[in-house]
Every structure is written in C-alpha cells, then in structure tokens.
Design a protein around this motif. Structure first.
Motif, PDB file in Angstrom:
ATOM      1  N   UNK A  12       1.059  -1.274  -0.086  1.00 36.69           N
ATOM      2  CA  UNK A  12       0.162   0.063  -0.060  1.00 36.69           C
ATOM      3  C   UNK A  12       0.710   1.491  -0.016  1.00 36.69           C
ATOM      4  N   UNK A  13       2.181   1.095   0.596  1.00 36.76           N
ATOM      5  CA  UNK A  13       3.557   2.154   0.491  1.00 36.76           C
ATOM      6  C   UNK A  13       3.437   2.894  -0.639  1.00 36.76           C
ATOM      7  N   UNK A  14       3.683   4.242  -1.239  1.00 29.44           N
ATOM      8  CA  UNK A  14       4.614   4.356  -2.328  1.00 29.44           C
ATOM      9  C   UNK A  14       5.877   3.203  -2.121  1.00 29.44           C
ATOM     10  N   UNK A  15       6.380   2.828  -3.367  1.00 28.81           N
ATOM     11  CA  UNK A  15       7.892   2.639  -3.540  1.00 28.81           C
ATOM     12  C   UNK A  15       8.908   2.832  -4.722  1.00 28.81           C
ATOM     13  N   UNK A  16       9.760   3.444  -4.823  1.00 29.35           N
ATOM     14  CA  UNK A  16      10.655   3.623  -5.531  1.00 29.35           C
ATOM     15  C   UNK A  16      11.017   1.563  -5.866  1.00 29.35           C
ATOM     16  N   UNK A  17      11.812   1.112  -7.349  1.00 29.02           N
ATOM     17  CA  UNK A  17      11.962  -0.092  -7.583  1.00 29.02           C
ATOM     18  C   UNK A  17      13.696   0.303  -8.810  1.00 29.02           C
ATOM     19  N   UNK A  18      14.514  -0.337  -8.219  1.00 26.14           N
ATOM     20  CA  UNK A  18      15.993  -0.024  -9.775  1.00 26.14           C
ATOM     21  C   UNK A  18      15.636  -1.300  -9.711  1.00 26.14           C
ATOM     22  N   UNK A  19      16.474  -1.882 -10.931  1.00 23.78           N
ATOM     23  CA  UNK A  19      16.382  -2.473 -11.172  1.00 23.78           C
ATOM     24  C   UNK A  19      17.698  -1.743 -12.042  1.00 23.78           C
ATOM     25  N   UNK A  20      17.863  -3.146 -12.936  1.00 21.62           N
ATOM     26  CA  UNK A  20      19.553  -2.871 -13.884  1.00 21.62           C
ATOM     27  C   UNK A  20      19.396  -1.748 -14.776  1.00 21.62           C
ATOM     28  N   UNK A  21      17.811  -2.156 -16.089  1.00 25.64           N
ATOM     29  CA  UNK A  21      17.733  -1.304 -16.820  1.00 25.64           C
ATOM     30  C   UNK A  21      16.693  -0.828 -16.780  1.00 25.64           C
ATOM     31  N   UNK A  22      15.954  -0.199 -15.481  1.00 27.68           N
ATOM     32  CA  UNK A  22      14.968   0.791 -15.648  1.00 27.68           C
ATOM     33  C   UNK A  22      14.444   0.889 -14.119  1.00 27.68           C
ATOM     34  N   UNK A  23      14.004   2.302 -14.131  1.00 26.29           N
ATOM     35  CA  UNK A  23      13.477   2.278 -12.922  1.00 26.29           C
ATOM     36  C   UNK A  23      11.777   2.877 -12.782  1.00 26.29           C
ATOM     37  N   UNK A  24      11.519   1.973 -11.903  1.00 26.82           N
ATOM     38  CA  UNK A  24       9.879   2.492 -11.653  1.00 26.82           C
ATOM     39  C   UNK A  24       9.371   2.370 -10.286  1.00 26.82           C
ATOM     40  N   UNK A  25       8.570   3.085 -10.357  1.00 28.58           N
ATOM     41  CA  UNK A  25       7.682   3.965  -8.752  1.00 28.58           C
ATOM     42  C   UNK A  25       6.379   4.059  -9.156  1.00 28.58           C
ATOM     43  N   UNK A  26       5.681   3.421  -8.069  1.00 29.51           N
ATOM     44  CA  UNK A  26       4.421   2.984  -7.740  1.00 29.51           C
ATOM     45  C   UNK A  26       3.484   2.860  -6.471  1.00 29.51           C
TER      46      UNK A  26
END
Length: 67
Positions: A12-26
C-alpha cells in the motif's frame, strides 16, 4: 524474515524499484515468494498506469517513500 516478507509489511506504500535497466515508481500491491507487484504510475516510459510484476532477483534497490 526474507526479502518478500519484509516488503509485504509495506503493501500500500509508494515505492521506487531500481533494476539494472529501468526505474519504477508506484504503489506496492503484493509481495510473495520470488516476486512483487507494483501499480506503476504513468511516466515517459509507461504512458498509462498499470500493474507490473517484478522478480526479486532483478531488483537492485527498493526505496520505501515516506507517507
């Protein structure tokens, strides 16, 4: 506690996910053994909001944003 169990406490919290080839926020939707799902907000890379499944093995970094 393993990685998925720790992330499950932040559903339920907002997170930032960092992978080697992309960035996701949601918003973190679920965290189970081996993968997580995130409802990604629209961005330049993803034109509409959608739910994305990310394998734990491909995650380099997770940031839990403050409320």
């Amino acid at each position: 506690m393993d990685f998925s169990e720790i992330l499950a406490t932040f559903i339920g919290r907002t997170v930032e996910i960092i992978q080697t080839n992309q960035f996701l926020q949601g918003q973190l939707r679920s965290a189970t053994d081996g993968f997580i799902t995130v409802e990604v907000v629209s961005s330049n890379y993803i034109p509409t909001s959608q739910v994305v499944t990310v394998l734990n093995e491909s995650i380099s970094f997770v940031r839990i944003l403050p409320l």
